[in-house]
Design an enzyme around this catalytic site. Structure first.
Site, PDB file in Angstrom:
ATOM      1  CB  ALA A   1      -1.039   0.019   1.301  1.00 50.77           C
TER       2      ALA A   1
ATOM      3  N   GLY B   1       0.326  -5.094   0.717  1.00 46.97           N
ATOM      4  CA  GLY B   1      -0.708  -5.145  -0.129  1.00 46.97           C
ATOM      5  C   GLY B   1      -0.637  -5.883  -1.262  1.00 46.97           C
TER       6      GLY B   1
ATOM      7  CD  GLU C   1      -2.566  -7.287   3.157  1.00 45.73           C
ATOM      8  OE1 GLU C   1      -2.153  -6.097   2.658  1.00 45.73           O
ATOM      9  OE2 GLU C   1      -3.037  -7.681   3.915  1.00 45.73           O
TER      10      GLU C   1
ATOM     11  CD  GLU D   1       1.454  -5.260   5.879  1.00 43.20           C
ATOM     12  OE1 GLU D   1       2.344  -6.349   6.043  1.00 43.20           O
ATOM     13  OE2 GLU D   1       0.748  -5.252   4.801  1.00 43.20           O
TER      14      GLU D   1
HETATM   15  N1  COA Z   1       4.571   3.209  -0.600  1.00 42.98           N
HETATM   16  C1  COA Z   1       4.917   4.382  -1.051  1.00 42.98           C
HETATM   17  N2  COA Z   1       6.232   4.438  -1.850  1.00 42.98           N
HETATM   18  C2  COA Z   1       6.883   3.452  -2.133  1.00 42.98           C
HETATM   19  C3  COA Z   1       6.531   1.967  -1.487  1.00 42.98           C
HETATM   20  C4  COA Z   1       5.269   1.953  -0.827  1.00 42.98           C
HETATM   21  N3  COA Z   1       4.671   0.670  -0.104  1.00 42.98           N
HETATM   22  N4  COA Z   1       7.569   1.052  -1.762  1.00 42.98           N
HETATM   23  C5  COA Z   1       8.301   1.508  -2.476  1.00 42.98           C
HETATM   24  N5  COA Z   1       7.889   2.995  -2.677  1.00 42.98           N
HETATM   25  C6  COA Z   1       8.553   4.139  -3.661  1.00 42.98           C
HETATM   26  C7  COA Z   1      10.009   4.633  -2.625  1.00 42.98           C
HETATM   27  O1  COA Z   1       9.460   5.495  -1.722  1.00 42.98           O
HETATM   28  C8  COA Z   1      10.715   5.144  -3.928  1.00 42.98           C
HETATM   29  O2  COA Z   1      10.044   6.398  -4.049  1.00 42.98           O
HETATM   30  P1  COA Z   1      11.236   7.758  -4.261  1.00 42.98           P
HETATM   31  O3  COA Z   1      12.081   7.315  -5.566  1.00 42.98           O
HETATM   32  O4  COA Z   1      10.226   8.908  -4.641  1.00 42.98           O
HETATM   33  O5  COA Z   1      11.998   7.898  -3.049  1.00 42.98           O
HETATM   34  C9  COA Z   1      10.602   4.241  -4.909  1.00 42.98           C
HETATM   35  O6  COA Z   1       9.435   3.451  -4.704  1.00 42.98           O
HETATM   36  C10 COA Z   1      11.663   3.222  -5.156  1.00 42.98           C
HETATM   37  O7  COA Z   1      11.866   2.566  -3.831  1.00 42.98           O
HETATM   38  P2  COA Z   1      13.103   2.391  -2.953  1.00 42.98           P
HETATM   39  O8  COA Z   1      12.901   2.038  -1.743  1.00 42.98           O
HETATM   40  O9  COA Z   1      14.231   3.395  -3.477  1.00 42.98           O
HETATM   41  O10 COA Z   1      13.582   0.997  -3.850  1.00 42.98           O
HETATM   42  P3  COA Z   1      14.777  -0.144  -3.161  1.00 42.98           P
HETATM   43  O11 COA Z   1      15.229  -1.093  -4.394  1.00 42.98           O
HETATM   44  O12 COA Z   1      15.788   0.578  -2.390  1.00 42.98           O
HETATM   45  O13 COA Z   1      13.918  -0.940  -2.078  1.00 42.98           O
HETATM   46  C11 COA Z   1      12.066  -2.221  -1.436  1.00 42.98           C
HETATM   47  C12 COA Z   1      12.682  -1.678  -2.499  1.00 42.98           C
HETATM   48  C13 COA Z   1      10.728  -2.906  -1.851  1.00 42.98           C
HETATM   49  C14 COA Z   1      12.632  -3.082  -0.265  1.00 42.98           C
HETATM   50  C15 COA Z   1      11.377  -0.763  -0.370  1.00 42.98           C
HETATM   51  O14 COA Z   1      10.919   0.012  -1.559  1.00 42.98           O
HETATM   52  C16 COA Z   1      10.579  -1.007   0.508  1.00 42.98           C
HETATM   53  O15 COA Z   1      10.765  -1.463   1.442  1.00 42.98           O
HETATM   54  N6  COA Z   1       9.305  -0.665   0.220  1.00 42.98           N
HETATM   55  C17 COA Z   1       8.074  -0.374   1.207  1.00 42.98           C
HETATM   56  C18 COA Z   1       7.498  -2.093   1.326  1.00 42.98           C
HETATM   57  C19 COA Z   1       6.481  -1.956   2.630  1.00 42.98           C
HETATM   58  O16 COA Z   1       6.625  -1.917   3.605  1.00 42.98           O
HETATM   59  N7  COA Z   1       5.257  -2.285   1.934  1.00 42.98           N
HETATM   60  C20 COA Z   1       4.154  -2.431   2.958  1.00 42.98           C
HETATM   61  C21 COA Z   1       3.337  -1.405   2.974  1.00 42.98           C
HETATM   62  S1  COA Z   1       1.907  -1.375   4.076  1.00 42.98           S
END
Ligand code: COA
Length: 256
Positions: A65, A111, A114, A134
């Site tokens: 999400a 999400g 999910e 989460e």
């Molecule tokens: N919500 C909002 N933005 C998200 C996102 C999320 N769930 N997941 C990734 N993004 C965005 C990042 O903020 C970043 O945006 P920016 O370039 O404007 O800063 C972009 O997507 C790329 O992500 P980034 O974190 O730079 O990539 P990465 O390769 O370093 O890491 C992940 C990849 C998937 C490990 C990392 O993005 C992550 O942990 N995301 C969140 C996962 C999460 O907790 N999801 C559950 C949500 S309830």
């Protein structure tokens, strides 16, 4: 017509692609609404026999999400976010009569996992990584994850995945029964389409009845065996039952 997704229909298969690669296809409100509309369109179109859901790019199916959208929410706004999302997308997909295959092409987190779990089954590319992170954000899975993950992998594995907030790779997901097949990324959509092609040989009416009977077993207060009996009986007398049984007896392929 859509800003956050792509939807194409070819040979009876609708492929819906979440298309926010710069945000790793994170599900914001607008994307959830567009997904609902695209799934509803596929469900209502009798020529659509299978739906595939995937993510754009080679990195992510859906990274969860959109955290930036709910970071300031109150308790009641949080509950409403989960309720609306479940109704509009996650339960909607799970209850569809048209089969939904999730083709997981990279990260499927929160999400995203999910959504993949709401699909009727899942296949993944070998780079896929899955998890429910989460609790690391101080919240719990809210789009059905606490229910569907234990149903698919068992309670102990689900508890570990949820509590550790860790990710599992495609091989572990296959071992857990979370996904059915692993292929190279370029083979992912071809495999989904091949499986879709096999499904399309069968009666769409019977497939919808089977989905309903399987799902009934996971609903509180519903006896899945009773639902099976009702759905079984309901098939009799339908044009597709007549065609299926007649074709068998006439030693020809059924035309549904
Ligand atoms: N919500 C909002 N933005 C998200 C996102 C999320 N769930 N997941 C990734 N993004 C965005 C990042 O903020 C970043 O945006 P920016 O370039 O404007 O800063 C972009 O997507 C790329 O992500 P980034 O974190 O730079 O990539 P990465 O390769 O370093 O890491 C992940 C990849 C998937 C490990 C990392 O993005 C992550 O942990 N995301 C969140 C996962 C999460 O907790 N999801 C559950 C949500 S309830």
């Amino acid at each position: 017509m859509y800003n956050n997704i792509l939807s194409t229909t070819e040979n009876g298969i609708t492929t819906i692609t979440i298309n926010r690669p710069s945000k790793l296809n994170a599900l914001n409100k607008a994307t959830i609404e567009e997904l609902h509309n695209a799934f509803a369109k596929a469900e209502e179109d009798a020529t659509v026999r299978v739906t595939i859901i995937t993510g754009s790019g080679e990195k992510a199916f859906v990274a969860g999400a959109d955290i930036s959208e709910f970071a300031n929410f109150s308790e009641s706004e949080g509950a409403e976010l989960a309720r609306r999302g479940q109704e509009m997308l996650f339960d909607y997909v799970a209850d569809m009569g048209t089969p939904v295959i999730a083709a997981i092409n990279g990260f499927a987190l929160g999400g995203g996992l999910e959504l993949a779990m709401a699909a009727h089954f899942r296949i993944a590319s070998d780079n896929a990584r899955m998890g429910l992170p989460e609790v690391g954000l101080g919240v719990i899975p809210g789009y059905g994850g606490t229910q569907r993950l234990p149903q698919l992998v068992g309670k102990g594995r689900a508890m570990e995945m949820i509590m550790t907030a860790g990710m599992i790779d495609a091989n572990t997901a296959l071992d857990y029964g979370l996904i059915n097949h692993i292929v190279a990324q370029e083979e992912l959509l071809p495999l989904a389409e091949k499986l879709g092609g096999k499904i399309m040989r069968n009666s769409p009416m019977a497939i919808a009845a089977a989905i309903n009977a399987v799902n009934a077993g996971y609903e509180d207060g519903v006896d899945g065996y009773d639902t099976e009996i009702e759905e079984f009986g309901g098939c009799f007398g339908t044009d597709q039952f007549i065609e299926g049984t007649t074709a068998f007896l006439e030693k020809r392929k059924a035309e549904f």
